[in-house]
Design a protein around this motif. Structure first.
Motif, PDB file in Angstrom:
ATOM      1  N   ASN A 142       0.854  -1.199   0.000  1.00 31.89           N
ATOM      2  CA  ASN A 142       0.000   0.000   0.000  1.00 31.89           C
ATOM      3  C   ASN A 142       0.888   1.247   0.000  1.00 31.89           C
ATOM      4  N   TYR A 189       1.414   5.314   0.508  1.00 31.29           N
ATOM      5  CA  TYR A 189       0.843   6.416   1.265  1.00 31.29           C
ATOM      6  C   TYR A 189       1.567   7.723   0.931  1.00 31.29           C
ATOM      7  N   ASN A 190       0.790   8.799   0.959  1.00 37.35           N
ATOM      8  CA  ASN A 190       1.348  10.142   0.794  1.00 37.35           C
ATOM      9  C   ASN A 190       1.730  10.652   2.181  1.00 37.35           C
TER      10      ASN A 190
END
Length: 398
Positions: A158, A160-161
């Motif tokens: 996954n 993520y920012n």
């Protein structure tokens, strides 16, 4: 009379446009030897750092490049200072973020816009990728950038920012010698509305011998929009003669609009000027039987106040109300009927509710205009319409 009013309004709008094109304003430059030379500077209201300026003295124009001058000041309000800086050019837009904590830093020399001057100086720069940068320069210390870092991080497939506001730690370190900020947790947004008050407060605490100087904003912030109305609908009624019954009305418009924001704490007030080409298609029933299709086109001018009752600056969201007077000059009609040939020149008003997100705008407007019917100038008519208008900001001043 209506023709005279329209001509006057059109002349006023033309003057406003011409005035906006006059960029030379009083100012001065400081050359490399420290001398101050006064004259006029071509104020281009630069969105990014200027690489050269045009200076006029005694009607003689000179172009100064970055290497030629230390600083320049426009109208004793806006100051640009040449600084050698380490510039963080790490991509900041979501689609181009790096999948790494690493930053990309380059050494360069640019003109920075000075926001606050004092013991602690604050500067601003927007680069060619629309990334905003703030720099601080403390007494006897080198200039440095306040770092607002975004990057991507992948965990268990996954992505993520991640936002790392390094600048809040930097601010804390800068203000450690100020007891007013002792023990406080720094959580400031990366914007001038938060940083300017903090730096001013810091300078006031130490009571600089020189008064704290703040670069003022331009007299007006201006935005030029291209706009079009779609799905416009409404109806027209005759106020004087019952024999003219309007079966329906469709309309559309295309043109330009200018918003002139009046200086205030959050730029909530402004003046909006629209210049539009309007098209109306009417179906008129004469004596409830004879139907006359009529197409009429107008050149419309509108001017009035605009007030933003909600303005979220970081997210660039603006919700506003506006109103204005309208003048529409009849250009042409395509009805072949001798009895009814559409409306003449019109005068009226409008009210609108709209929202702006970045460069896009959406506005719902109610228009009410009055005019004499053609070819019966002694018979008056009325057009009422509700318009859904889309706009896009072509130009925005800083």
């Amino acid at each position: 009379m209506k023709k005279l009013l329209f001509t006057t309004m059109f002349t006023v709008i033309s003057c406003i446009s011409l005035k906006a094109q006059k960029e030379f304003m009083s100012g001065y430059i400081v050359n490399n030897t420290g001398d101050t030379i006064r004259g006029q500077i071509d104020n281009q209201k630069w969105a990014t750092s200027p690489l050269k300026i045009t200076f006029k003295n005694n009607n003689h124009e000179v172009k100064y490049e970055l290497k030629d001058i230390q600083s320049f000041v426009i109208n004793d309000q806006v100051t640009y200072v040449r600084k050698a800086i380490a510039l963080d050019i790490t991509p900041h837009q979501f689609g181009s973020l790096l999948d790494s904590y690493d930053r990309i830093v380059v050494d360069t020399t640019l003109f920075l816009k000075q926001l606050v001057k004092g013991r602690l100086n604050l500067y601003y720069l927007q680069d060619n990728n629309q990334k905003k940068h703030f720099f601080v320069e403390k007494l006897n210390e080198p200039i440095k950038e306040l770092i607002d870092h975004h990057f991507l991080k992948t965990i268990n497939n996954n992505t993520y920012n991640v936002h790392h506001d390094i600048y809040n730690n930097q601010l804390y370190e800068l203000c450690e010698d100020c007891s007013d900020n002792s023990g406080k947790v720094f959580k400031y947004l990366y914007r001038d509305a938060d940083l300017i008050p903090l730096v001013i407060k810091y300078n006031i605490y130490f009571g600089d011998n020189k008064p704290v100087e703040v670069s003022k904003k331009e007299k007006f912030k201006t935005t030029l929009y291209a706009q079009a109305s779609i799905g416009t609908f409404g109806y027209s009624i005759d106020n004087s003669a019952n024999q003219f019954n309007k079966a329906g009305l469709t309309a559309g418009s295309l043109g330009l609009a200018g918003l002139f924001e009046i200086p205030s704490k959050r730029n909530k007030f402004g003046i909006k000027v629209d210049l539009l080409y309007n098209f109306y298609q009417e179906d008129v029933k004469l004596f409830n039987g004879y139907q006359i299709p009529t197409n009429t086109s107008y050149l419309g001018a509108y001017i009035g106040p605009q007030y933003s009752f909600y303005k979220n600056v970081p997210k660039k969201v603006d919700v506003y109300l506006n109103a204005g007077v309208s003048l529409e000059m009849r250009l042409a009609q395509k009805s072949q009927d001798l009895i009814y040939q559409g409306m003449g020149n019109t005068m009226g008003f409008k009210v609108g509710l709209g929202t702006i997100l970045n460069r896009m705008s959406l506005e719902l407007t109610y228009n009410n205009t009055d005019a004499g019917l053609k070819p019966y100038p002694f018979v008056t008519g009325n057009i009422q319409k509700v318009s859904l208008t889309f706009g896009y900001a072509l130009l925005k001043s800083k």
